[in-house]
Every structure is written in structure tokens, then in C-alpha cells.
Design an enzyme around this catalytic site. Structure first.
Site, PDB file in Angstrom:
ATOM      1  N   HIS A   1       0.794  -1.177   0.089  1.00  0.00           N
ATOM      2  CA  HIS A   1       0.097  -0.022  -0.226  1.00  0.00           C
ATOM      3  C   HIS A   1       0.381   0.969  -0.135  1.00  0.00           C
ATOM      4  O   HIS A   1       2.059   1.260   0.309  1.00  0.00           O
ATOM      5  CB  HIS A   1      -0.812   0.019   1.276  1.00  0.00           C
ATOM      6  CG  HIS A   1      -0.215   0.147   2.453  1.00  0.00           C
ATOM      7  ND1 HIS A   1       0.830  -1.115   3.654  1.00  0.00           N
ATOM      8  CD2 HIS A   1       0.315   1.564   3.232  1.00  0.00           C
ATOM      9  CE1 HIS A   1       1.493  -0.359   4.165  1.00  0.00           C
ATOM     10  NE2 HIS A   1       1.210   0.917   4.026  1.00  0.00           N
TER      11      HIS A   1
ATOM     12  N   HIS B   1       5.029   6.480  -1.184  1.00  0.00           N
ATOM     13  CA  HIS B   1       5.847   5.560  -1.473  1.00  0.00           C
ATOM     14  C   HIS B   1       5.202   3.851  -0.787  1.00  0.00           C
ATOM     15  O   HIS B   1       4.289   4.050  -0.339  1.00  0.00           O
ATOM     16  CB  HIS B   1       7.775   5.448  -0.379  1.00  0.00           C
ATOM     17  CG  HIS B   1       7.227   5.083   1.100  1.00  0.00           C
ATOM     18  ND1 HIS B   1       7.513   6.103   1.556  1.00  0.00           N
ATOM     19  CD2 HIS B   1       7.183   4.140   1.753  1.00  0.00           C
ATOM     20  CE1 HIS B   1       6.573   5.942   3.125  1.00  0.00           C
ATOM     21  NE2 HIS B   1       7.164   4.219   2.978  1.00  0.00           N
TER      22      HIS B   1
END
Ligand code: 2AM
Length: 174
Positions: free
Chosen positions: A41, A122
Site C-alpha cells: 500500500h 512510497h
């Protein structure tokens, strides 16, 4: 107030992107502990221990007029201190920055705080990692059409994530 939970807002990759990310993990080799496909995620805002009801209200307000957007994951990096290897977009659309800003504002209005000030989007691929050799070339397109609220429960074998809410971010014209 409902019972507090360890919460964060995230973007969850669709199945086809999870597969690509898993393939990239394979190409990187045994450099650390890979994050399981279903846990990959991108964190938009980390809340820590917070009230899920207020977080839900904040997300509803922050996404009322929000649109979806496309991310391109094309860069690898390594947080040396935390041993995290990640993929990130070199550039990302204003819509993500706006979503992050609105979310923080609505959370603040309800007395909730996020832990990090600026956005460093990220996707963590490995933990406890010591990267070696060059990174593979990759450019993965990610059409983002949903924001999720996730509750994280710490277990001996690693964190367990529960979907605590989701808000549509319509993609398309306009
Ligand atoms: P990481 O992937 O770089 O470790 C659940 O823990 C998610 O929230 C992870 O994506 C993690 O980022 C992120 N996270 C954990 N602690 C955080 C903090 N103090 N500030 C911002 N993000 C955090």
C-alpha cells in the site's frame, strides 16, 4: 468517542498492480523481508492511535469533491535507518497533494493529528532490507480511485490490516 485504533489512510493497489509489484520483489531477490501482496500500500496519512469515527468523518469531508488520479511508480529507494526498500513516483499529481492537505485539515478540525508533516508517497516492498546491486527498471501505472482507512493490529508475525472505511475518488474527465 469510539475505541481508539492504530489507524492510517492509504491507497491500496488493484490486483494487477499487486502482481506487478510482487514480480518486482522477485527481481530484487532476497534482500529482506518482502511485504505480502495483500499488504502492499501507499500511506497518505498516518494517524497512530486515534478515534475511527472522527477519522471517518474527516475522510468523508476531505473526499467530497476529490477526483481520482494516476500514479506512476518508477523510482526505487532505501530508508537506511528503518531498513525499508520502496517504490515511489518521481512526480505525482496535484490531486494527491490536495487530498493529503484536505485530509490533514479535516483531521485537525476534529482534533486528530497526523504524524508526519510532509507527504513522502512510497510503497514499501521490503523490510529489514539490505539492498545489493542495481534496481530493476520499472514503471508501473496506478489508476487511483479510492482512499481507504486502515486499522493495523500488531501480531507476532507482523501487522494485520483491517479495512475500516473506503471513499471513492472518481477517475475520468474533468
Ligand atoms: P512504511 O511502509 O514506510 O513503514 C502502516 O504502519 C503504514 O504507516 C506503513 O506504510 C508505514 O510506513 C506507515 N507509518 C508507520 N509509522 C509512521 C509514522 N510515524 N509516520 C508516517 N507513516 C508511518
Amino acid at each position: 468517542m469510539t475505541e481508539r485504533q492504530r489507524l492510517f489512510f492509504a491507497l491500496w493497489p488493484p490486483a494487477h498492480l499487486r502482481e506487478r509489484l510482487t514480480a518486482v520483489q522477485g527481481e530484487l531477490g532476497r534482500i529482506g523481508r518482502p511485504v505480502a501482496a495483500e499488504r502492499l500500500h501507499l500511506t497518505v496519512a498516518f494517524l497512530g492511535n486515534s478515534d475511527p469515527e472522527r477519522a471517518t468523518e474527516a475522510a468523508a469531508a476531505a473526499t467530497r469533491e476529490a477526483r481520482g488520479f494516476v500514479l506512476r511508480l518508477d523510482r526505487f529507494g532505501h530508508f537506511v535507518r528503518s531498513g525499508v526498500v520502496w517504490m515511489a513516483p518521481t512526480e505525482y499529481p496535484n490531486a494527491l497533494e490536495t487530498l493529503h492537505r484536505r485530509l490533514r485539515r479535516e483531521l485537525r478540525r476534529r482534533g486528530l493529528r497526523t504524524e508526519r508533516r510532509s507527504l513522502h508517497p512510497h510503497v514499501t516492498l521490503f523490510r529489514k532490507a539490505t539492498p545489493s546491486g542495481p534496481h530493476p527498471a520499472a514503471s508501473l501505472e496506478w489508476p487511483v480511485d479510492e482512499l481507504t482507512l486502515v486499522a493495523s493490529v500488531t501480531r507476532a508475525e507482523g501487522p494485520e490490516y483491517h479495512r475500516a472505511g473506503a471513499w471513492r475518488l472518481p477517475l475520468g474527465e474533468g
